[in-house]
Design a protein around this motif. Structure first.
Motif, short mmCIF file in Angstrom:
data_model
loop_
_atom_site.label_atom_id
_atom_site.label_comp_id
_atom_site.label_asym_id
_atom_site.label_seq_id
_atom_site.Cartn_x
_atom_site.Cartn_y
_atom_site.Cartn_z
N GLY A 197 -28.46 8.27 -8.00
CA GLY A 197 -28.75 7.07 -8.78
C GLY A 197 -27.78 5.94 -8.49
N LEU A 198 -26.50 6.27 -8.44
CA LEU A 198 -25.50 5.24 -8.17
C LEU A 198 -25.56 4.76 -6.72
CD1 LEU A 198 -22.41 6.54 -10.17
CD2 LEU A 198 -23.94 4.64 -10.75
N TRP A 199 -25.85 5.67 -5.79
CA TRP A 199 -25.95 5.29 -4.37
C TRP A 199 -27.04 4.24 -4.18
CZ3 TRP A 199 -23.01 6.73 -0.24
CH2 TRP A 199 -23.49 6.38 1.02
N ASN A 200 -28.15 4.41 -4.87
CA ASN A 200 -29.30 3.52 -4.70
C ASN A 200 -29.32 2.35 -5.68
OD1 ASN A 200 -30.69 4.92 -2.52
ND2 ASN A 200 -31.00 6.55 -4.02
N LEU B 183 -25.71 -2.13 -7.87
CA LEU B 183 -24.48 -2.44 -8.59
C LEU B 183 -23.36 -2.67 -7.59
CD1 LEU B 183 -24.61 0.46 -11.24
CD2 LEU B 183 -25.22 -1.93 -11.63
N GLN B 184 -22.33 -3.35 -8.03
CA GLN B 184 -21.16 -3.49 -7.19
C GLN B 184 -20.45 -2.13 -7.10
OE1 GLN B 184 -18.62 -6.61 -8.57
NE2 GLN B 184 -20.23 -8.16 -8.51
N ASN B 185 -19.69 -1.94 -6.04
CA ASN B 185 -19.00 -0.66 -5.87
C ASN B 185 -18.04 -0.37 -7.02
OD1 ASN B 185 -20.33 0.01 -3.53
ND2 ASN B 185 -18.75 -0.85 -2.18
N SER B 186 -17.43 -1.39 -7.57
CA SER B 186 -16.53 -1.18 -8.70
C SER B 186 -17.29 -0.67 -9.92
CB SER B 186 -15.78 -2.47 -9.04
OG SER B 186 -16.68 -3.49 -9.38
N GLU B 187 -18.51 -1.14 -10.13
CA GLU B 187 -19.33 -0.66 -11.23
C GLU B 187 -19.76 0.79 -11.00
OE1 GLU B 187 -21.98 -4.11 -13.05
OE2 GLU B 187 -22.08 -4.11 -10.84
N LYS B 188 -20.11 1.11 -9.77
CA LYS B 188 -20.49 2.47 -9.44
C LYS B 188 -19.33 3.42 -9.70
CE LYS B 188 -23.91 1.16 -5.98
NZ LYS B 188 -24.35 1.28 -4.58
N GLY B 189 -18.15 3.01 -9.30
CA GLY B 189 -16.96 3.83 -9.54
C GLY B 189 -16.67 3.98 -11.02
N ALA C 132 -19.09 6.58 -12.36
CA ALA C 132 -18.77 7.91 -11.85
C ALA C 132 -17.53 8.47 -12.55
CB ALA C 132 -18.56 7.85 -10.34
N MET C 133 -16.50 7.66 -12.69
CA MET C 133 -15.26 8.15 -13.30
C MET C 133 -15.43 8.42 -14.80
SD MET C 133 -13.49 8.64 -10.74
CE MET C 133 -12.12 9.31 -11.62
N ALA C 134 -16.15 7.57 -15.50
CA ALA C 134 -16.39 7.81 -16.93
C ALA C 134 -17.22 9.08 -17.12
CB ALA C 134 -17.09 6.60 -17.56
N PHE C 135 -18.19 9.30 -16.23
CA PHE C 135 -19.03 10.50 -16.29
C PHE C 135 -18.17 11.75 -16.07
CE2 PHE C 135 -21.99 13.59 -14.43
CZ PHE C 135 -23.06 13.51 -15.30
N LEU C 136 -17.35 11.75 -15.03
CA LEU C 136 -16.52 12.91 -14.73
C LEU C 136 -15.49 13.17 -15.82
CD1 LEU C 136 -16.02 12.45 -10.89
CD2 LEU C 136 -17.50 14.11 -12.07
N LEU C 137 -14.90 12.11 -16.36
CA LEU C 137 -13.96 12.27 -17.47
C LEU C 137 -14.65 12.92 -18.66
CD1 LEU C 137 -11.22 11.79 -18.89
CD2 LEU C 137 -12.06 9.51 -19.50
N SER C 138 -15.85 12.48 -18.96
CA SER C 138 -16.59 13.03 -20.10
C SER C 138 -16.90 14.51 -19.89
CB SER C 138 -17.89 12.26 -20.30
OG SER C 138 -17.63 10.92 -20.60
N LEU C 139 -17.34 14.89 -18.69
CA LEU C 139 -17.65 16.29 -18.42
C LEU C 139 -16.41 17.17 -18.51
CD1 LEU C 139 -20.46 15.28 -17.61
CD2 LEU C 139 -20.33 16.76 -15.63
N PHE C 140 -15.32 16.72 -17.90
CA PHE C 140 -14.09 17.49 -17.95
C PHE C 140 -13.61 17.64 -19.40
CE2 PHE C 140 -9.46 17.71 -18.07
CZ PHE C 140 -9.25 18.86 -17.34
N ALA C 141 -13.63 16.56 -20.15
CA ALA C 141 -13.16 16.59 -21.53
C ALA C 141 -14.06 17.47 -22.40
CB ALA C 141 -13.09 15.18 -22.10
N ALA C 142 -15.37 17.47 -22.15
CA ALA C 142 -16.28 18.32 -22.93
C ALA C 142 -15.94 19.80 -22.74
CB ALA C 142 -17.72 18.05 -22.53
N VAL C 143 -15.55 20.17 -21.53
CA VAL C 143 -15.14 21.55 -21.26
C VAL C 143 -13.87 21.87 -22.04
CG1 VAL C 143 -14.27 23.09 -19.45
CG2 VAL C 143 -16.30 21.70 -19.03
#
Length: 143
Positions: free
Chosen positions: A94-97, A100-106, A109-120
């Motif tokens: 989704g982000l690849w396609n 959005l600007q690369n900074s927005e994609k990042g 991605a980082m907010a998503f990964l932080l959320s998954l790690f924190a949920a664990v």
């Protein structure tokens, strides 16, 4: 099966885990809220966050259940792994396609990964606190 005593996580670790989950999820959702993308795109990314959180928590619980000798079927364990990987793959595609600007994609991605790690981490803490409070090696209901 040998049981080891479960120690209650420190209040600092519990607070840091919850803070990371809230910061990650709120940041991700507020980014979506303010994004100039179509509503269906926002829905796609929001659904990915919810699916990813559920998949990560299910995988953490399954891995821990297996390590403690609690029965987890192979199909469910495999489904948990597939779900986590699928959520990550769908976000990546989704982000690849996305236009959005690369900074927005990042950012997403980082907010998503932080959320998954924190949920664990939050799931681990909830389970450890319940087991430490019960004083028994058996799993508390609902964890």
């Amino acid at each position: 099966m040998q049981t080891t005593p479960i120690h209650r996580p420190s209040s600092a670790f519990i607070g840091a885990s919850w803070a990371a989950l809230l910061i990650g999820a709120i940041t991700y959702v507020s980014g979506l809220w303010n994004a100039g993308m179509a509503l269906n795109e926002k829905g796609y990314y929001f659904t990915l966050l919810m699916y990813g959180l559920f998949a990560a928590i299910s995988l953490q619980k399954s891995v821990r259940d297996r390590s403690e000798g609690i029965a987890v079927t192979g199909i469910y364990f495999g489904l948990c792994w597939v779900s986590v990987l699928l959520a990550l793959l769908l976000l990546t595609v989704g982000l690849w396609n996305a236009s959005l600007q690369n900074s927005e994609k990042g950012f997403y991605a980082m907010a998503f990964l932080l959320s998954l790690f924190a949920a664990v981490a939050v799931q681990k803490n909830v389970r450890d606190v319940a087991r430490a409070s019960a004083g028994a090696p058996a799993e508390a209901p609902g964890t």
